[in-house]
Design an enzyme around this catalytic site. Structure first.
Site, PDB file in Angstrom:
ATOM      1  N   TYR A   1       0.822  -1.219   0.000  1.00  0.00           N
ATOM      2  CA  TYR A   1       0.000   0.000   0.000  1.00  0.00           C
ATOM      3  C   TYR A   1       0.851   1.262   0.000  1.00  0.00           C
ATOM      4  CZ  TYR A   1      -4.801  -1.677   0.787  1.00  0.00           C
ATOM      5  OH  TYR A   1      -6.043  -2.216   0.650  1.00  0.00           O
TER       6      TYR A   1
ATOM      7  N   LYS B   1       2.763 -15.216   2.986  1.00  0.00           N
ATOM      8  CA  LYS B   1       2.948 -15.903   1.704  1.00  0.00           C
ATOM      9  C   LYS B   1       4.444 -16.174   1.585  1.00  0.00           C
ATOM     10  CE  LYS B   1       1.308 -17.542  -2.166  1.00  0.00           C
ATOM     11  NZ  LYS B   1       0.340 -18.663  -2.245  1.00  0.00           N
TER      12      LYS B   1
ATOM     13  N   ASP C   1      -3.568 -17.972   0.952  1.00  0.00           N
ATOM     14  CA  ASP C   1      -4.593 -18.654   0.147  1.00  0.00           C
ATOM     15  C   ASP C   1      -5.319 -19.695   0.997  1.00  0.00           C
ATOM     16  OD1 ASP C   1      -2.155 -20.018   0.245  1.00  0.00           O
ATOM     17  OD2 ASP C   1      -2.234 -20.711  -1.832  1.00  0.00           O
TER      18      ASP C   1
ATOM     19  N   ASP D   1      -6.628  -6.578   4.194  1.00  0.00           N
ATOM     20  CA  ASP D   1      -7.733  -5.908   3.489  1.00  0.00           C
ATOM     21  C   ASP D   1      -8.684  -6.955   2.926  1.00  0.00           C
ATOM     22  OD1 ASP D   1      -9.188  -3.812   2.163  1.00  0.00           O
ATOM     23  OD2 ASP D   1      -8.161  -4.369   0.305  1.00  0.00           O
TER      24      ASP D   1
ATOM     25  N   ASP E   1     -12.638  -8.510   4.587  1.00  0.00           N
ATOM     26  CA  ASP E   1     -13.936  -8.468   3.900  1.00  0.00           C
ATOM     27  C   ASP E   1     -14.581  -9.853   3.885  1.00  0.00           C
ATOM     28  OD1 ASP E   1     -13.682  -5.749   3.307  1.00  0.00           O
ATOM     29  OD2 ASP E   1     -14.413  -6.000   1.255  1.00  0.00           O
TER      30      ASP E   1
HETATM   31  C1  IPM Z   1     -10.456  -0.736   3.869  1.00  0.00           C
HETATM   32  C2  IPM Z   1     -10.684  -0.138   2.506  1.00  0.00           C
HETATM   33  C3  IPM Z   1      -9.505   0.761   2.172  1.00  0.00           C
HETATM   34  C4  IPM Z   1      -8.273  -0.107   2.099  1.00  0.00           C
HETATM   35  C5  IPM Z   1      -9.665   1.600   0.888  1.00  0.00           C
HETATM   36  C6  IPM Z   1     -10.915   2.457   0.925  1.00  0.00           C
HETATM   37  C7  IPM Z   1      -8.464   2.449   0.615  1.00  0.00           C
HETATM   38  O1  IPM Z   1     -10.884  -1.132   1.567  1.00  0.00           O
HETATM   39  O2  IPM Z   1     -10.320   0.030   4.841  1.00  0.00           O
HETATM   40  O3  IPM Z   1     -10.436  -1.962   3.970  1.00  0.00           O
HETATM   41  O4  IPM Z   1      -7.979  -0.721   1.066  1.00  0.00           O
HETATM   42  O5  IPM Z   1      -7.584  -0.194   3.119  1.00  0.00           O
HETATM   43 MG    MG Z   2     -11.034  -3.101   2.376  1.00  0.00          MG
END
Ligand code: IPM
Ligand code: MG
Length: 356
Positions: free
Chosen positions: A135, A190, A222, A246, A250
């Site tokens: 990042y 990884k 993975d 990240d 999710d």
């Molecule tokens: C998160 C989001 C952010 C990230 C984006 C909005 C930059 O997806 O906080 O998970 O990738 O960190």
């Molecule tokens: Mg995110």
């Protein structure tokens, strides 16, 4: 106690409004100041993270953040896109430790896309390193390829990198957190392919020796993605780098029924923190009054707990959220037959009432 309130874009304004109402109802001496961030700040001031907003955030004990982003900004130069606001805040405030708990509330077991028995009682904590990795790694950019498969062709590149101290400090955060939970850490890497994550694995292993009471295991990312949807309850604390975190967070969010339920905290070494729902700005439903404010309300609770040392108030909010769920109130994202569908504001009203 000073709180910078940064609602941002899309549903950000609606959900933060509800969290602020809840905070105001607690009779704490909270000083809240609101500022523009993300696309809203770009529209007003030509920059997603104006100096004044950054200053406010730096001077506050904590930041309550909504969400940023909208498709209409996707064609802007990268430094002007709304996402740069959150990345800039993380970097400027040194918020290296991101806590993303994934808890499946009993009442929402049926809202998960997984079978109820796989998620009932789920309580895992993803700790994502937040200021390093690909990042932020330099160099990055676009250029004419000097070598590679197609010399002379246009190419783009980013750099994945981690230094030993960066890994050490996030590993410590994870082991400390595990001590307060079920004393297990899974470090996700990884290392089978990447140098960066071989160092990661080595350093986490070393730090783990300082915590003999915490069980440490290692998993390739993975496989971790697979295990998260296969047997998520096997995890306790998961610690990983910025990009893997990240993605995995999710996936973990969906286990709980809705990403609309998940709060998050991003802390620096002095416990100053930024608190935001794990979900985004959801421009598709913005302004309709249907967004789930619970992740933001729960983020406000995390803020009270971690940065403001108001544990009783945090408990009160969390209990109130449990209560409204038990009452059967649901925003559309967590609605199922037999429950009562409510909008953003009604959900806020219900939490206020349940505070007692
Ligand atoms: C998160 C989001 C952010 C990230 C984006 C909005 C930059 O997806 O906080 O998970 O990738 O960190
Ligand atoms: Mg995110």
């Amino acid at each position: 106690m000073k709180i910078a309130v940064l609602p941002g874009d899309g549903i950000g304004t609606e959900i933060v409004e509800q969290a602020v109402r809840v905070l105001n109802a607690l009779d704490l001496k909270l000083e809240m100041e609101t500022a523009l961030v993300g696309g809203a700040a770009y529209d007003a001031h030509g920059h997603p993270l104006p100096e004044a907003t950054l200053k406010l955030a730096k001077e506050a004990d904590a930041v309550l953040f909504g969400a940023v982003g909208d498709w209409k900004y996707d064609t802007l130069d990268r430094p002007l896109r709304p996402e740069q606001a959150i990345l800039g805040l993380r970097k400027n405030l040194g918020l290296f430790a991101n806590f993303r708990p994934a808890i499946c509330y009993e009442q929402l077991v049926g809202a998960s896309s997984l079978k109820p028995e796989l998620v009932a009682g789920l309580d895992i904590l993803i700790i994502r390193e937040l200021t390093g990795d690909i990042y932020f790694g330099q160099p990055r950019g676009r250029r004419v390829s000097p070598d590679g498969h197609f010399p002379g062709a246009e190419e783009a590149f980013d750099t994945m990198r981690y230094s030993r101290p960066e890994i050490e400090r996030i590993a410590r955060v994870a082991f400390e957190a595990a001590r307060k939970r079920n004393k297990r850490v899974t470090s996700v890497d990884k290392a089978n392919v990447l140098e960066t994550f071989q160092l990661w694995k080595d350093v986490v292993t070393e730090i783990g020796k300082e915590y003999p009471d915490v069980a440490l295991d290692h998993m390739y990312v993975d496989n971790a993605a697979m295990q998260l949807v296969k047997a998520p309850k096997k995890f306790d604390v998961v610690v990983t780098g910025n990009m893997f975190g990240d993605i995995l967070s999710d996936a973990a969010a969906m286990l709980t029924g809705s990403i609309g339920m998940l709060p998050s905290a991003s802390l620096n070494s002095s416990n100053q923190g930024l608190y935001e729902p794990s979900h985004g700005s959801a421009p598709d439903i913005a302004g309709q009054g249907v967004a789930n404010p619970l992740a933001t309300i729960l983020s406000a609770a995390m803020m009270l707990r971690f940065s403001l040392n108001q544990v009783a108030a945090a408990d009160r909010i969390e209990a109130a959220v449990q209560k409204v769920l038990a009452q059967g109130l649901r925003t559309p994202d967590i609605y199922s037959e037999g429950t009562t569908k409510v909008g953003t504001r009604e959900m806020g009203d219900a939490v206020l009432k349940a505070l007692g």
